[in-house]
Design a protein around this motif. Sequence first.
Motif, PDB file in Angstrom:
ATOM      1  N   ARG A 408       0.839  -1.189   0.000  1.00 49.18           N
ATOM      2  CA  ARG A 408       0.000   0.000   0.000  1.00 49.18           C
ATOM      3  C   ARG A 408       0.879   1.246   0.000  1.00 49.18           C
ATOM      4  N   PRO A 409       0.516   2.256  -0.776  1.00 49.23           N
ATOM      5  CA  PRO A 409       1.299   3.498  -0.803  1.00 49.23           C
ATOM      6  C   PRO A 409       1.341   4.157   0.576  1.00 49.23           C
ATOM      7  N   ASP A 410       2.481   4.776   0.895  1.00 49.40           N
ATOM      8  CA  ASP A 410       2.622   5.414   2.203  1.00 49.40           C
ATOM      9  C   ASP A 410       1.998   6.806   2.202  1.00 49.40           C
ATOM     10  N   TRP A 411       2.210   7.526   3.286  1.00 52.43           N
ATOM     11  CA  TRP A 411       1.544   8.812   3.483  1.00 52.43           C
ATOM     12  C   TRP A 411       1.919   9.828   2.418  1.00 52.43           C
ATOM     13  N   TYR A 412       3.153   9.797   1.904  1.00 45.48           N
ATOM     14  CA  TYR A 412       3.569  10.782   0.904  1.00 45.48           C
ATOM     15  C   TYR A 412       2.656  10.748  -0.327  1.00 45.48           C
ATOM     16  N   TRP A 413       2.422   9.552  -0.834  1.00 45.84           N
ATOM     17  CA  TRP A 413       1.590   9.418  -2.025  1.00 45.84           C
ATOM     18  C   TRP A 413       0.153   9.835  -1.729  1.00 45.84           C
TER      19      TRP A 413
END
Length: 530
Positions: A408-413
Motif C-alpha cells: 500500500r502506498p505510504d503517506w507521501y503518495w
Amino acid sequence: MMIFGAIPLFFMELVLGQFHRTGAISVWKIAPIFKGIGMAECLISYYVAFYYNVIIAWALYYFIASFSRVLPWTRCDNDWNTDRCYTSANASAIPANGSSSTAEYFERAVLGLDSDSGIGHLGAPRWRLVLCLMGVFVILFFSLWKGVKSSGKVVWVTATMPYVVLSVLLVRGLMLPGATEGILYFITPRIDRLSDPSVWTDAAVQIFYSVGAGFGAHIAYASYNKYHNNCYRDCLLTAGINSATSIFSGFVIFSYLGFMAKRENVEIDEVAKWGPGLVFVVYPEAISVLPGSAIWSIIFFFMLITLGLDSAMGGLEAVLTAIKDEYSWFIKRHRYGREILTGVVCGTAFLFALQNVTNAGIYMLSMWDTFAAGTAILFVVFWQAVAVGWFYGLEQFCNDIEQMLGFRPDWYWRVCWKFVSPVFLFVIIVSSIASYNPLVYKTSTAGDYTYPPWANALGWVIASSSMVLVPVVAIWKLSSTPGTWSQKLAVNISPHWEHRAIMSGETKVKRFQVSTYPTHTTSVVFIVKL
C-alpha cells in the motif's frame, strides 16, 4: 514541481492504465462523469502532433542539408541573405543591426519568413518542408501501425541513440574555450527568480511535458503491461532518468553556449536563446566552427530526429489506444482496423500541420505551442487528481495498488494525491491565466512580431476546446443516464461494477455524509449501503 506534482500523477497514470487495462478514455469507467478528462488528454496529444512533428521536420531538413561540403548556413552569399548578414568567421566584427548567417538560414531559407509575413498572411506551404513533414508522418505511421509490437522495437533506437550522441558532443564541448563559463552559468542558481509566477508556471509545464503526465500516453502504454508489473519502480526510475537526462543535456548545451559567448565576446545571456532559436540557430552556429563541422551537424540533427520521434510516438499512441479501446467493435470488425485507424490519425494530423510549414507558419506554431498544451494540460491533470483522490477514492485506489503490486502506498503518495498535487496545480493554473501577456514572437531578421488581438483570442479558443470537454461530457453523462437524479449522480461518480446495484435500488445517495461504502472514502456525494 516534479516531487509534489509530476511524480505522484505519473504513478497515478501508470496504476490506472495497468490495473484497468484500457486507454485514457475508457479508463474512466471508474467514474464516468469524468470521461471528458480522457477525451481532453487525447485531444491535447492530437493537437501536439500538429506542431511538434513540424519541429522534427525542421531537424530532418537540416539533417539532409548537412550532407554538403560546406554547411549552407555558414555563408552570406546566398539568395536568402540580406546585406546585414555576418558569419561565424567574422563574428568579432558584427555590423549594427546585423543578423547571423545561421539565423537568416533558419528564418529566411527554411521558414521563408520576411517582414511582410504575419499570422493573417500565411501563404502557401513550402514544398521542401512539406516533404520533410510527410516523411516524419510516414515514419510515425510505420512505427505505430502494429501497436506496441512495432513501436516497442523502434524505441530501442530512438531512446538510446540520443545518449550516445550527447556523450560525444559533451566530450567535444568540454574541450572548447569558454565551456567552463557556460557550465557555471548553467548551474549557478538565481533564487530571486522564484518570486516570478511565470517561473513556476514554466516549471510545471516543462516537467509535465518532460515526464509526459497528462497526455494519456502513460495510461495507454501501461495498459499493455503485465498485471503485476512493478510500475512503482518504473515510475521512480523513469522520473529520475528523465531529470538526470535534462541536467546532462544542459551541460552539453551550455558548454557550447559558453564557447559562443567567449568567441563573440558577449554575455551568455545574449546567446542563450529560448525556443527553436536555440536548436536551429545557436547550436548550428556553434557546430559550424568546429573541425569536421558537417559530421558534427549530421550527428546532432540525427539525434534530434530520433529524440523527437520517440516523443511523437508516445503522444499518438495515447490517441490510438484510447480510440481503439473505446471503439473496439470497429477494430474487431475490420481485419486492418488498427492500420486504418493509424492512417486516419496520422493523415489528418499531417493535414492540420501544413499550416505550420507556410511562410508565416512559425507564428502559427508558436501559438499552438503556447495554448494547446500549456494551461490546458495543467487543467486536465488537476481534474484527474481530483477525480481519483476525491471521487474514485484513495482507499479504493490504494486497494488496487495493493492487489496489483503487493503493498500500500505510504503517506507521501496519499497526501500528494489528495491535497498537495491538486492545490499546486490549481494555484499554477490561476497564476498562468492571471499573468498571461499577449503573444510576441522575436525574430532576428524580421523584427519582433506582435500577435493581433484576434490571434490571442483564437489561442484561448484552442486551449478552451480541450478544457471544455471536462464539464461538457460531465453534463452529457448526467443527462443521458437513465433513472432519478440521485441515481444519475450515483452511477456517474461510481465505478462500473457498482452500477447494477445502484440502479436496482440496493444503494441510495446521501449528501455530505461520511461513507461506509467499502470502495469510497469522502466525496461531495456518497454512496451508502442500505
